[in-house]
Scaffold this motif. Structure first.
Motif, short mmCIF file in Angstrom:
data_model
loop_
_atom_site.label_atom_id
_atom_site.label_comp_id
_atom_site.label_asym_id
_atom_site.label_seq_id
_atom_site.Cartn_x
_atom_site.Cartn_y
_atom_site.Cartn_z
N MET A 114 14.86 13.19 -4.19
CA MET A 114 13.91 12.08 -4.27
C MET A 114 12.98 12.24 -5.46
SD MET A 114 12.54 9.28 -3.25
CE MET A 114 13.34 8.96 -1.68
N ALA A 115 12.51 13.47 -5.69
CA ALA A 115 11.62 13.73 -6.83
C ALA A 115 12.31 13.40 -8.15
CB ALA A 115 11.16 15.18 -6.81
N ASN A 116 13.59 13.73 -8.26
CA ASN A 116 14.35 13.42 -9.47
C ASN A 116 14.48 11.91 -9.66
OD1 ASN A 116 14.70 16.13 -10.05
ND2 ASN A 116 16.72 16.25 -9.07
N GLY A 149 7.06 0.56 -1.14
CA GLY A 149 7.33 0.54 0.29
C GLY A 149 8.82 0.57 0.58
N LEU A 150 9.60 -0.14 -0.24
CA LEU A 150 11.05 -0.16 -0.06
C LEU A 150 11.64 1.23 -0.20
CD1 LEU A 150 13.55 -1.96 0.37
CD2 LEU A 150 13.70 -2.20 -2.12
N THR A 151 11.17 1.96 -1.23
CA THR A 151 11.66 3.32 -1.45
C THR A 151 11.31 4.22 -0.27
OG1 THR A 151 11.49 3.12 -3.85
CG2 THR A 151 11.51 5.34 -2.95
N TYR A 152 10.07 4.11 0.20
CA TYR A 152 9.63 4.98 1.31
C TYR A 152 10.39 4.67 2.59
CZ TYR A 152 6.84 7.15 4.93
OH TYR A 152 6.46 7.90 6.01
N TRP A 153 10.42 3.39 2.97
CA TRP A 153 10.99 3.04 4.26
C TRP A 153 12.50 3.23 4.29
CZ3 TRP A 153 7.35 3.20 7.52
CH2 TRP A 153 6.10 2.65 7.27
N ARG A 154 13.16 3.24 3.11
CA ARG A 154 14.61 3.40 3.09
C ARG A 154 15.03 4.75 3.66
NH1 ARG A 154 15.68 3.14 -2.24
NH2 ARG A 154 15.76 0.86 -2.23
N GLN A 155 14.25 5.79 3.35
CA GLN A 155 14.64 7.13 3.78
C GLN A 155 13.57 7.85 4.59
OE1 GLN A 155 16.12 9.40 0.46
NE2 GLN A 155 17.46 7.78 -0.23
N GLU A 156 12.32 7.50 4.37
CA GLU A 156 11.19 8.13 5.07
C GLU A 156 11.22 9.65 4.93
OE1 GLU A 156 9.85 6.53 8.92
OE2 GLU A 156 11.57 5.19 8.83
N ASN A 157 11.57 10.12 3.74
CA ASN A 157 11.61 11.58 3.54
C ASN A 157 10.51 12.06 2.60
OD1 ASN A 157 12.60 10.55 1.18
ND2 ASN A 157 14.59 11.57 1.28
N ILE A 158 9.55 11.20 2.32
CA ILE A 158 8.35 11.62 1.60
C ILE A 158 7.27 11.84 2.66
CG2 ILE A 158 6.66 11.03 -0.16
CD1 ILE A 158 8.72 9.19 -1.41
N ARG A 159 6.86 13.06 2.84
CA ARG A 159 5.99 13.40 3.97
C ARG A 159 4.57 13.77 3.50
NH1 ARG A 159 8.74 11.82 8.58
NH2 ARG A 159 10.88 12.59 8.51
N SER A 160 3.60 13.32 4.25
CA SER A 160 2.23 13.79 4.04
C SER A 160 2.07 15.09 4.82
CB SER A 160 1.22 12.75 4.54
OG SER A 160 -0.09 13.27 4.50
N ILE A 161 1.75 16.17 4.11
CA ILE A 161 1.62 17.48 4.77
C ILE A 161 0.17 17.98 4.75
CG2 ILE A 161 3.99 18.18 4.34
CD1 ILE A 161 2.96 19.82 1.96
#
Length: 369
Positions: A114-116, A149-161
């Motif tokens: 995702m970062a790439n 939002g589209l990018t986030y909701w597609r995979q939901e693998n960006i997490r707030s830690i």
């Protein structure tokens, strides 16, 4: 009665442990008069419910919210009555809107892939702003990226830690700018010490930070202490330990006592909301007040944030701006430090016009907390 008359409802929720997002949304709704078609607004745990007499008005509210912050929604309908003779039916519609669970100053982590895809930014980044997309920065290089939002909701693998409640306080011992700039951010190597260690030991930490143009020797700064943090997240566990900094600095902070001595010369308006059937418990109310104070400080410290909000003159405070400073004039040092506190310029404040037709929908909220 309004609750029984509604035709459509918009339920807005965010899965976070604070209410700052809703305080901000409330101000945007007021500024754009987006609540004009509501027949009732109800405070519920974790968000707000907006009731409308027409389905089209609910859809309009959903679209408005989606233009402000990344959201996703789903709808449902309930049959209320039907007439077999005329072939007509009466429905109530419910729209559930979820706001992205990432907020300003959150520490986020994502898989390397995702970062790439986001321009090869570091997998560990800091959220600097949330608009209709999430803005993040790599504090070691000043590289930035936007997460839609589209990018986030597609995979939901960006997490707030990490969030505001996880921030620790540090003392700034040295600031060494190393050149690169990006807007208000300046890359620097900053020497810090945990505030609890000041005067007790010589344990210092040198970190690379984007706050080189904001911090100076002697300042207090909030940051994520990753040396002592207990983070349970797969993407974080997979990071190369050499890529994880000891501390990620987030924002300058100011002495609590001096903040309380200076009254605010402004106030906000508030939506007229139904508190629901149950009043908040004392502990919940105290937490709400802490969140609200944090929101007010965000407005004071961030001109870009408050540019979307209407702030009104508090005539009592403006008429006697030095009222709370009486008795504090003995110390020149205190006065100098007092002047460093962020405040809203008077020219940004609006005159508070008391309009009869507006008083039914809005309440004044004094900012004396």
């Amino acid at each position: 009665m309004a609750q029984n008359m509604w035709k459509a409802m918009v339920q807005v929720r965010q899965k976070v442990d604070h209410q700052r997002t809703f305080f901000y949304l409330e101000q945007l709704i007021l500024k754009h008069n987006a609540h004009s078609d509501t027949i009732n607004i109800k405070e519920v745990k974790g968000g707000l419910d907006f009731h409308f007499a027409q389905r089209a008005h609910a859809i309009k509210m959903m679209e408005f919210l989606g233009s402000l912050v990344p959201t996703r929604s789903k709808s449902s309908e309930q049959l209320i009555s039907s007439d077999t003779h005329s072939g007509t039916s009466n429905y109530k519609f419910t729209y559930s809107v979820e706001i992205i669970p990432i907020c300003k100053d959150d520490l986020v982590v994502m898989p390397k892939k995702m970062a790439n895809a986001l321009g090869q930014i570091a997998p560990l980044a800091l959220c600097t702003r949330v608009g209709n997309s999430v803005h993040i920065i790599d504090v070691k290089t000043l590289q930035t990226a936007e997460v839609s939002g589209l990018t986030y909701w597609r995979q939901e693998n960006i997490r707030s830690i990490g969030g505001r409640r996880d921030l620790k306080q540090f003392y700034v011992m040295d600031v060494d700018p190393i050149g690169p700039r990006s807007g208000r951010f300046v890359l620097a190597d900053i020497t810090i010490q945990r505030m609890a260690d000041v005067g007790r030991n010589d344990d210092v930490i040198i970190v690379r930070s984007h706050l080189g143009g904001i911090l100076k020797i002697g300042d207090a700064v909030l940051g994520y202490d990753l040396l002592t943090a207990n983070i349970n997240e797969d993407s974080y566990d997979k990071l190369n330990p050499d890529d994880i900094p000891s501390v990620i600095l987030v924002k300058k902070t100011y002495p609590e006592g001096r903040r309380k001595r200076r009254p605010r010369n402004w106030r906000l308006k508030s939506l007229n909301k139904d508190d629901g059937e149950l009043a908040p418990k004392k502990q919940d109310q105290e937490k709400l007040e802490v969140d609200f104070e944090a929101f007010l400080r965000d407005l004071e410290e961030d001109p870009e944030l408050r540019s979307g909000v209407n702030l009104y003159k508090d005539t009592g405070a403006v008429a006697n701006p030095a009222g709370a400073m009486e008795g504090d004039m003995d110390s020149d040092n205190d006065d100098d430090e007092e002047n460093e506190l962020p405040e809203v310029p008077l020219e940004e404040l609006l005159d508070d016009l008391k309009l009869d037709d507006a008083s039914e929908d809005e309440d004044d909220v004094r900012m004396d907390m």
